[in-house]
Design a protein around this motif. Structure first.
Motif, PDB file in Angstrom:
ATOM      1  N   CYS A  10       0.841  -1.200   0.000  1.00 57.94           N
ATOM      2  CA  CYS A  10       0.000   0.000   0.000  1.00 57.94           C
ATOM      3  C   CYS A  10       0.878   1.253   0.000  1.00 57.94           C
ATOM      4  O   CYS A  10       2.072   1.197   0.294  1.00 57.94           O
ATOM      5  CB  CYS A  10      -0.950  -0.004   1.195  1.00 57.94           C
ATOM      6  SG  CYS A  10      -0.150   0.121   2.792  1.00 57.94           S
ATOM      7  N   SER A  11       0.280   2.383  -0.343  1.00 58.83           N
ATOM      8  CA  SER A  11       1.029   3.627  -0.536  1.00 58.83           C
ATOM      9  C   SER A  11       1.715   4.114   0.737  1.00 58.83           C
ATOM     10  O   SER A  11       2.612   4.956   0.675  1.00 58.83           O
ATOM     11  CB  SER A  11       0.113   4.724  -1.077  1.00 58.83           C
ATOM     12  OG  SER A  11      -0.952   4.970  -0.184  1.00 58.83           O
ATOM     13  N   LYS A  12       1.314   3.563   1.866  1.00 56.52           N
ATOM     14  CA  LYS A  12       1.952   3.894   3.144  1.00 56.52           C
ATOM     15  C   LYS A  12       3.455   3.639   3.086  1.00 56.52           C
ATOM     16  O   LYS A  12       4.245   4.324   3.746  1.00 56.52           O
ATOM     17  CB  LYS A  12       1.295   3.054   4.235  1.00 56.52           C
ATOM     18  CG  LYS A  12       1.907   3.142   5.608  1.00 56.52           C
ATOM     19  CD  LYS A  12       1.148   2.225   6.564  1.00 56.52           C
ATOM     20  CE  LYS A  12       1.774   2.184   7.941  1.00 56.52           C
ATOM     21  NZ  LYS A  12       1.027   1.289   8.854  1.00 56.52           N
ATOM     22  N   TYR A  13       3.859   2.653   2.284  1.00 59.85           N
ATOM     23  CA  TYR A  13       5.271   2.256   2.222  1.00 59.85           C
ATOM     24  C   TYR A  13       5.974   2.744   0.954  1.00 59.85           C
ATOM     25  O   TYR A  13       7.149   2.446   0.748  1.00 59.85           O
ATOM     26  CB  TYR A  13       5.384   0.736   2.301  1.00 59.85           C
ATOM     27  CG  TYR A  13       4.721   0.153   3.524  1.00 59.85           C
ATOM     28  CD1 TYR A  13       5.258   0.333   4.791  1.00 59.85           C
ATOM     29  CD2 TYR A  13       3.524  -0.570   3.424  1.00 59.85           C
ATOM     30  CE1 TYR A  13       4.635  -0.184   5.916  1.00 59.85           C
ATOM     31  CE2 TYR A  13       2.895  -1.090   4.543  1.00 59.85           C
ATOM     32  CZ  TYR A  13       3.454  -0.899   5.786  1.00 59.85           C
ATOM     33  OH  TYR A  13       2.825  -1.411   6.897  1.00 59.85           O
ATOM     34  N   ARG A  14       5.274   3.477   0.117  1.00 55.94           N
ATOM     35  CA  ARG A  14       5.828   3.846  -1.190  1.00 55.94           C
ATOM     36  C   ARG A  14       7.161   4.588  -1.101  1.00 55.94           C
ATOM     37  O   ARG A  14       8.150   4.182  -1.713  1.00 55.94           O
ATOM     38  CB  ARG A  14       4.814   4.703  -1.963  1.00 55.94           C
ATOM     39  CG  ARG A  14       5.388   5.227  -3.269  1.00 55.94           C
ATOM     40  CD  ARG A  14       4.465   6.175  -3.990  1.00 55.94           C
ATOM     41  NE  ARG A  14       5.127   6.756  -5.140  1.00 55.94           N
ATOM     42  CZ  ARG A  14       4.562   7.630  -5.963  1.00 55.94           C
ATOM     43  NH1 ARG A  14       3.316   8.025  -5.754  1.00 55.94           N
ATOM     44  NH2 ARG A  14       5.247   8.123  -6.982  1.00 55.94           N
ATOM     45  N   TYR A  15       7.182   5.693  -0.359  1.00 55.73           N
ATOM     46  CA  TYR A  15       8.371   6.546  -0.373  1.00 55.73           C
ATOM     47  C   TYR A  15       9.563   5.879   0.298  1.00 55.73           C
ATOM     48  O   TYR A  15      10.709   6.078  -0.107  1.00 55.73           O
ATOM     49  CB  TYR A  15       8.049   7.895   0.269  1.00 55.73           C
ATOM     50  CG  TYR A  15       6.996   8.649  -0.520  1.00 55.73           C
ATOM     51  CD1 TYR A  15       7.285   9.144  -1.791  1.00 55.73           C
ATOM     52  CD2 TYR A  15       5.709   8.803  -0.024  1.00 55.73           C
ATOM     53  CE1 TYR A  15       6.319   9.804  -2.545  1.00 55.73           C
ATOM     54  CE2 TYR A  15       4.731   9.456  -0.765  1.00 55.73           C
ATOM     55  CZ  TYR A  15       5.046   9.949  -2.026  1.00 55.73           C
ATOM     56  OH  TYR A  15       4.086  10.585  -2.774  1.00 55.73           O
ATOM     57  N   ASN A  16       9.310   5.056   1.293  1.00 55.87           N
ATOM     58  CA  ASN A  16      10.392   4.319   1.937  1.00 55.87           C
ATOM     59  C   ASN A  16      11.015   3.333   0.951  1.00 55.87           C
ATOM     60  O   ASN A  16      12.241   3.201   0.871  1.00 55.87           O
ATOM     61  CB  ASN A  16       9.865   3.573   3.162  1.00 55.87           C
ATOM     62  CG  ASN A  16      10.974   2.942   3.974  1.00 55.87           C
ATOM     63  OD1 ASN A  16      11.918   3.613   4.368  1.00 55.87           O
ATOM     64  ND2 ASN A  16      10.872   1.647   4.223  1.00 55.87           N
TER      65      ASN A  16
END
Length: 213
Positions: A10-16
Motif C-alpha cells: 500500500c502507498s503507506k510504504y511507497r516513499y520508503n
C-alpha cells in the motif's frame, strides 16, 4: 534464476521503498511467514494487485501500489519447492532436524504452532544452506481473486477440490538478500489511477458541453 516479480503493498510504504529499495532487512519480522522472512513477490501481476488492495484495506484504504522487480540469484542460492528433487532434499534435512531436536532436547521439546513452525524451518534451512531465494506454489480452495460464491457453493467446491486433488495455485517468491532484487520500478499507483480517472471524466463532460453549445 532471473525472472520478474511483482510486489503488492500500500502507498503507506511507497516513499520508503523508493528511497531504500525493497530490502529484506527492513521487513517487519513475523513468525508466520509462509516461506520465512524476506520480501515477497508474485510472478502474477493480478495476484499482486489483489494483495495490494487487501493491504490497502488493512491500512485505512490508503491506496494500492505495485512494484515490479527483476529477481536474480545463482542456482545454488535458490530453493525451488516446485522442483521435486529440491523438495525431497529439503524434507530429508527437515526430518533430520526434527530428530536432532528430539534427541538433544529430551523432556523439553520446543513447542511451535504449526503455522509458526513452517517459518522456523524455512529460515533455518535458508541459513544452513546459504540461500537467498525460496520459491513455493501454494494451493487454495478459495482466494480473494477467485469468483465470489455462496457458502453452500463453497462447501460443494471444497468437497470437489478435495476429491479431484486440484486447487487454485499461487506461486510466491521470497527473497532474503537485497542484492538479488534488481531494477525495482513502481508500475501501479491507485491514487494516480483515481486522479487520471477524474481528469478523463472532467474532459469528457467539458467536451460534451462544448459540443452541445
Amino acid at each position: 534464476m532471473n525472472e520478474i516479480g511483482y510486489h503488492g503493498t500500500c502507498s503507506k510504504y511507497r516513499y520508503n521503498i523508493e528511497e531504500i529499495g525493497l530490502d529484506p532487512d527492513e521487513c517487519e519480522y513475523r513468525t508466520d511467514h509462509w516461506l520465512g522472512q524476506g520480501v515477497y513477490f508474485f510472478d502474477d501481476y493480478e495476484k499482486a494487485m489483489w494483495w495490494a488492495k487487501t493491504t490497502s484495506c488493512h491500512n485505512d484504504n490508503c491506496g494500492a501500489i505495485i512494484f515490479k522487480s527483476i529477481i536474480e540469484a545463482e542456482s545454488e542460492e535458490v530453493l525451488d519447492l516446485d522442483d521435486n528433487k529440491q523438495l525431497d532434499k529439503f524434507m530429508t534435512e527437515v526430518l533430520k532436524i526434527m530428530e536432532d531436536v528430539k534427541t538433544n532436547c529430551p523432556g523439553r521439546m520446543p513447542i511451535f504452532e504449526d503455522y509458526k513452525l513452517r517459518a522456523v524451518l524455512f529460515d533455518y534451512y535458508k541459513q544452513q544452506n546459504k540461500l537467498s531465494v525460496i520459491i513455493g506454489t501454494f494451493q487454495k480452495e478459495f482466494a480473494g481473486y477467485t469468483t465470489k460464491r455462496s457458502e453452500t457453493d463453497k462447501m460443494i467446491q471444497r468437497k470437489i477440490m478435495n476429491n479431484i486433488g486440484i486447487k487454485f495455485k499461487e506461486r510466491q517468491i521470497c527473497v532474503s538478500k537485497k542484492e538479488c532484487i534488481k531494477s525495482t520500478k513502481l508500475v501501479y499507483n491507485e491514487e494516480e489511477e483515481v486522479i487520471w480517472c477524474l481528469i478523463k471524466i472532467y474532459f469528457f463532460h467539458y467536451a460534451r458541453n462544448m459540443m452541445l453549445n
